[in-house]
Design a protein around this motif. Structure first.
Motif, PDB file in Angstrom:
ATOM      1  N   MET A 182      12.231 -64.702 -11.147  1.00 20.92           N
ATOM      2  CA  MET A 182      12.001 -65.580 -12.203  1.00 20.92           C
ATOM      3  C   MET A 182      10.936 -66.626 -11.785  1.00 20.92           C
ATOM      4  SD  MET A 182      16.116 -65.248 -12.683  1.00 20.92           S
ATOM      5  CE  MET A 182      16.926 -63.756 -12.616  1.00 20.92           C
ATOM      6  N   PRO A 183       9.666 -67.576 -12.497  1.00 19.45           N
ATOM      7  CA  PRO A 183      10.044 -67.729 -13.852  1.00 19.45           C
ATOM      8  C   PRO A 183      10.468 -66.366 -14.243  1.00 19.45           C
ATOM      9  CG  PRO A 183       7.689 -68.094 -13.651  1.00 19.45           C
ATOM     10  CD  PRO A 183       8.301 -67.940 -12.316  1.00 19.45           C
ATOM     11  N   LEU A 184      11.755 -66.301 -14.472  1.00 16.90           N
ATOM     12  CA  LEU A 184      12.371 -65.006 -14.395  1.00 16.90           C
ATOM     13  C   LEU A 184      12.302 -64.271 -15.710  1.00 16.90           C
ATOM     14  CD1 LEU A 184      15.337 -66.025 -12.202  1.00 16.90           C
ATOM     15  CD2 LEU A 184      13.406 -64.694 -11.551  1.00 16.90           C
ATOM     16  N   THR A 185      12.068 -62.996 -15.614  1.00 15.66           N
ATOM     17  CA  THR A 185      12.118 -62.135 -16.775  1.00 15.66           C
ATOM     18  C   THR A 185      13.558 -61.780 -17.095  1.00 15.66           C
ATOM     19  OG1 THR A 185      11.863 -60.221 -15.365  1.00 15.66           O
ATOM     20  CG2 THR A 185       9.879 -61.179 -16.280  1.00 15.66           C
ATOM     21  N   ARG A 186      14.479 -62.124 -16.186  1.00 15.38           N
ATOM     22  CA  ARG A 186      15.892 -61.871 -16.413  1.00 15.38           C
ATOM     23  C   ARG A 186      16.531 -63.086 -17.085  1.00 15.38           C
ATOM     24  NH1 ARG A 186      13.947 -58.040 -14.457  1.00 15.38           N
ATOM     25  NH2 ARG A 186      14.434 -56.910 -12.577  1.00 15.38           N
ATOM     26  N   THR A 187      17.507 -62.868 -17.948  1.00 15.69           N
ATOM     27  CA  THR A 187      18.264 -63.971 -18.506  1.00 15.69           C
ATOM     28  C   THR A 187      19.385 -64.330 -17.557  1.00 15.69           C
ATOM     29  OG1 THR A 187      19.657 -62.429 -19.706  1.00 15.69           O
ATOM     30  CG2 THR A 187      17.731 -63.294 -20.874  1.00 15.69           C
ATOM     31  N   SER A 188      20.114 -65.418 -17.865  1.00 13.44           N
ATOM     32  CA  SER A 188      21.134 -65.901 -16.942  1.00 13.44           C
ATOM     33  C   SER A 188      22.379 -65.028 -16.952  1.00 13.44           C
ATOM     34  CB  SER A 188      21.529 -67.341 -17.292  1.00 13.44           C
ATOM     35  OG  SER A 188      22.039 -67.403 -18.602  1.00 13.44           O
ATOM     36  N   ALA A 230      15.711 -54.466   3.076  1.00 16.11           N
ATOM     37  CA  ALA A 230      16.356 -54.991   1.875  1.00 16.11           C
ATOM     38  C   ALA A 230      15.475 -54.682   0.681  1.00 16.11           C
ATOM     39  CB  ALA A 230      16.582 -56.499   1.989  1.00 16.11           C
ATOM     40  N   ALA A 231      16.103 -54.551  -0.506  1.00 14.03           N
ATOM     41  CA  ALA A 231      15.375 -54.260  -1.733  1.00 14.03           C
ATOM     42  C   ALA A 231      15.814 -55.230  -2.819  1.00 14.03           C
ATOM     43  CB  ALA A 231      15.622 -52.820  -2.178  1.00 14.03           C
ATOM     44  N   GLY A 232      14.845 -55.854  -3.491  1.00 15.19           N
ATOM     45  CA  GLY A 232      15.120 -56.776  -4.582  1.00 15.19           C
ATOM     46  C   GLY A 232      14.801 -56.162  -5.928  1.00 15.19           C
ATOM     47  N   SER A 233      14.531 -57.016  -6.913  1.00 18.46           N
ATOM     48  CA  SER A 233      14.266 -56.502  -8.249  1.00 18.46           C
ATOM     49  C   SER A 233      12.945 -55.754  -8.316  1.00 18.46           C
ATOM     50  CB  SER A 233      14.276 -57.637  -9.277  1.00 18.46           C
ATOM     51  OG  SER A 233      13.319 -58.621  -8.942  1.00 18.46           O
ATOM     52  N   ASN A 234      11.955 -56.164  -7.531  1.00 16.69           N
ATOM     53  CA  ASN A 234      10.661 -55.473  -7.529  1.00 16.69           C
ATOM     54  C   ASN A 234       9.875 -55.714  -6.237  1.00 16.69           C
ATOM     55  OD1 ASN A 234      10.003 -58.162  -7.982  1.00 16.69           O
ATOM     56  ND2 ASN A 234       9.427 -57.844 -10.119  1.00 16.69           N
ATOM     57  N   HIS A 235      10.586 -56.013  -5.158  1.00 18.55           N
ATOM     58  CA  HIS A 235       9.953 -56.179  -3.850  1.00 18.55           C
ATOM     59  C   HIS A 235      10.930 -55.741  -2.765  1.00 18.55           C
ATOM     60  CE1 HIS A 235      12.401 -59.825  -3.599  1.00 18.55           C
ATOM     61  NE2 HIS A 235      12.003 -60.015  -2.357  1.00 18.55           N
ATOM     62  N   ALA A 236      10.414 -55.560  -1.552  1.00 22.18           N
ATOM     63  CA  ALA A 236      11.246 -55.101  -0.436  1.00 22.18           C
ATOM     64  C   ALA A 236      10.893 -55.849   0.830  1.00 22.18           C
ATOM     65  CB  ALA A 236      11.071 -53.602  -0.231  1.00 22.18           C
ATOM     66  N   LEU A 237      11.830 -55.833   1.782  1.00 18.62           N
ATOM     67  CA  LEU A 237      11.686 -56.540   3.057  1.00 18.62           C
ATOM     68  C   LEU A 237      12.078 -55.613   4.203  1.00 18.62           C
ATOM     69  CD1 LEU A 237      13.605 -59.814   2.087  1.00 18.62           C
ATOM     70  CD2 LEU A 237      11.126 -59.479   1.989  1.00 18.62           C
ATOM     71  N   GLY A 295      16.692 -60.497  -3.736  1.00 18.02           N
ATOM     72  CA  GLY A 295      17.274 -60.556  -5.066  1.00 18.02           C
ATOM     73  C   GLY A 295      16.211 -60.470  -6.138  1.00 18.02           C
ATOM     74  N   CYS A 296      16.459 -61.114  -7.265  1.00 16.25           N
ATOM     75  CA  CYS A 296      15.512 -61.136  -8.369  1.00 16.25           C
ATOM     76  C   CYS A 296      14.452 -62.188  -8.092  1.00 16.25           C
ATOM     77  CB  CYS A 296      16.230 -61.409  -9.682  1.00 16.25           C
ATOM     78  SG  CYS A 296      17.358 -60.088 -10.171  1.00 16.25           S
ATOM     79  N   GLU A 297      13.350 -61.748  -7.486  1.00 17.19           N
ATOM     80  CA  GLU A 297      12.179 -62.565  -7.187  1.00 17.19           C
ATOM     81  C   GLU A 297      12.438 -63.655  -6.143  1.00 17.19           C
ATOM     82  OE1 GLU A 297       9.780 -63.709 -10.504  1.00 17.19           O
ATOM     83  OE2 GLU A 297      10.123 -61.828 -11.545  1.00 17.19           O
ATOM     84  N   PHE A 298      13.351 -63.402  -5.208  1.00 20.04           N
ATOM     85  CA  PHE A 298      13.496 -64.287  -4.059  1.00 20.04           C
ATOM     86  C   PHE A 298      14.015 -63.494  -2.874  1.00 20.04           C
ATOM     87  CE2 PHE A 298      17.838 -64.222  -5.321  1.00 20.04           C
ATOM     88  CZ  PHE A 298      18.635 -64.850  -4.384  1.00 20.04           C
ATOM     89  N   SER A 299      13.893 -64.097  -1.698  1.00 20.09           N
ATOM     90  CA  SER A 299      14.244 -63.430  -0.441  1.00 20.09           C
ATOM     91  C   SER A 299      15.014 -64.386   0.453  1.00 20.09           C
ATOM     92  CB  SER A 299      12.972 -62.976   0.290  1.00 20.09           C
ATOM     93  OG  SER A 299      12.177 -62.151  -0.521  1.00 20.09           O
ATOM     94  N   VAL A 300      15.854 -63.822   1.323  1.00 17.41           N
ATOM     95  CA  VAL A 300      16.700 -64.610   2.221  1.00 17.41           C
ATOM     96  C   VAL A 300      16.697 -63.959   3.595  1.00 17.41           C
ATOM     97  CG1 VAL A 300      18.997 -65.616   2.568  1.00 17.41           C
ATOM     98  CG2 VAL A 300      18.156 -65.219   0.248  1.00 17.41           C
TER      99      VAL A 300
END
Length: 410
Positions: free
Chosen positions: A1-7, A143-150, A199-204
């Motif tokens: 996000m500015p997320l394309t996903r809703t809450s 790791a795999a998120g909504s549209n990126h990987a680590l 996750g959805c447009e963030f990484s940890v």
């Protein structure tokens, strides 16, 4: 996000679930075989519109199929990311579902949707069977998120795919030159990393000193640094958090397991996924209540699970499709026991379904089943666990797409 996903996750209206049910304790004798238990391959099932199951086609799979060329004995870790397509006409959001597999030789394979370069092969072409991620070896975690990987290599983090919110951590965003990346790039200023989550447009990332670092989208407080407005394209330390031994990342929330067996959480909390008896998001870590002696944690899209030392299961968060497995469809703001499911080795889930690998080598699943993600041979939802893979299948791990309807076991 500015997320394309809703809450909150949009739930299908075609699934009918009872408001209450009783789970029957599952043992090896109650598990009916649905697949050859001697099959040596990693398995996948459910939605396959982008080839995310890795079986060489894009056909829906109602029962487990083989991931091409990836044997369980060669597989160290599998991470599934992405989401289904949504909307209609010109407003359609394309599917992003994909998977990343770390082999025991330290190389990485990937497959599925690739519109943002998330499978890391230097192109944006969808791939229906596993292929190598460019230039990766010596990797210890993925790791795999909504549209990126680590990936972690020698304590450093590499990233690829979309960078719309700075989730690649390389000091730029998608609007800058070199924004989205089709091959791995280094995350800045971070070393001694022992695990990662996306996750959805963030990484940890978890470092070997027990501290946790996050970067990317800040909405809902998912970076844990007391700021939900300022995205970060480089890692920042999560506040007041030490002695962490494991992390798990949902779409917009994070779980952190401490050395003493307690759990902290932060980020979105619209469905009670933080487990602190509220539905108010938190920009800093809070304690998951009524929970201790935890061995493993698993953050699903908008839900949370904990496997205790004795193999029993606790769950909290989104439960609209019965995906917590407590016998109801009410969201839970604190951890509740899932008494009928015992001997749990690992848990994973998407927005509306859950998988569990049991200590008898089987995989069970429950919740919504729109695309066959339960692996039961039908698209009928199940408010009680069904068998995806039978006892004796030698399965220890499960995975599910970040915000999708695809399932994996190995």
């Amino acid at each position: 996000m500015p997320l394309t996903r809703t809450s909150t996750v949009t739930r299908t209206t075609t699934v009918t679930l009872t408001t209450a049910f009783t789970l029957t304790a599952l043992t090896a004798s109650t598990l009916t075989a649905r697949a050859d238990s001697s099959d040596p391959w990693a398995r996948s099932w459910g939605n396959n519109a982008s080839g995310q199951l890795g079986n060489g086609n894009a056909t829906l799979q109602l029962t487990p199929t083989n991931v091409q060329g990836i044997a369980r004995q060669d597989l160290q870790e599998l991470a599934a990311g992405g989401a289904e397509s949504s909307g209609t006409g010109t407003a359609t959001t394309p599917a992003t579902s994909f998977a990343v597999a770390l082999l025991k030789d330290g190389t990485v394979m990937s497959w599925g949707a690739n519109g943002s370069g998330q499978i890391g092969n230097g192109t944006t072409n969808t791939q229906v069977a596993p292929g190598a991620v460019a230039g990766l070896s010596g990797v210890s975690h993925v790791a795999a998120g909504s549209n990126h990987a680590l990936a972690v290599r020698n304590g450093r983090v590499l990233s690829w795919g979309s960078n719309a919110s700075g989730q690649l951590g390389n000091g730029v965003t998608a609007a800058d030159p070199g924004g989205a990346q089709k091959t791995p790039v280094p995350v800045q200023s971070l070393d001694r990393v022992v695990d990662v989550g996306a996750g959805c447009e963030f990484s940890v990332a978890l470092r070997d000193n027990g501290t946790v670092w996050a970067w990317g989208a800040a909405a809902d407080g998912r970076l844990g640094n007391d700021d939900e407005r300022t995205n970060s394209n480089t890692p920042k330390q999560v506040k007041a958090l030490t002695d962490v031994v494991a992390i798990s990342v949902g779409c917009a929330h994070v779980l952190a397991l401490a050395a003493d067996g307690t759990v902290k959480s932060w980020g979105r909390n619209s469905d009670g996924q933080l487990g602190n008896d509220s539905t108010v998001r938190s920009t800093v870590p809070v304690t998951v209540q009524y929970l201790d002696s935890v061995a493993k944690v698993a953050a699903t899209t908008n839900g949370s699970f904990a496997v205790l030392d004795d193999g029993s299961l606790r769950a909290w968060g989104d439960n609209g499709s019965g995906q917590l497995g407590d016998g109801y469809t009410d969201d839970r703001t604190t951890a509740v026991p899932i008494d009928a499911v015992q001997g749990v080795k690992e848990v994973a889930g998407g927005p509306e379904h859950t998988l569990a690998a049991l200590d008898n080598g089987s995989v069970i699943a429950w919740g919504a089943n729109t695309n066959g993600q339960l692996g039961s041979g039908s698209t009928a939802a199940s408010s009680t666990p069904v068998v995806a893979l039978p006892a004796g299948s030698d399965i220890s791990h499960v995975a599910a797409s970040t915000n999708g309807r695809s399932s994996y076991a190995y």
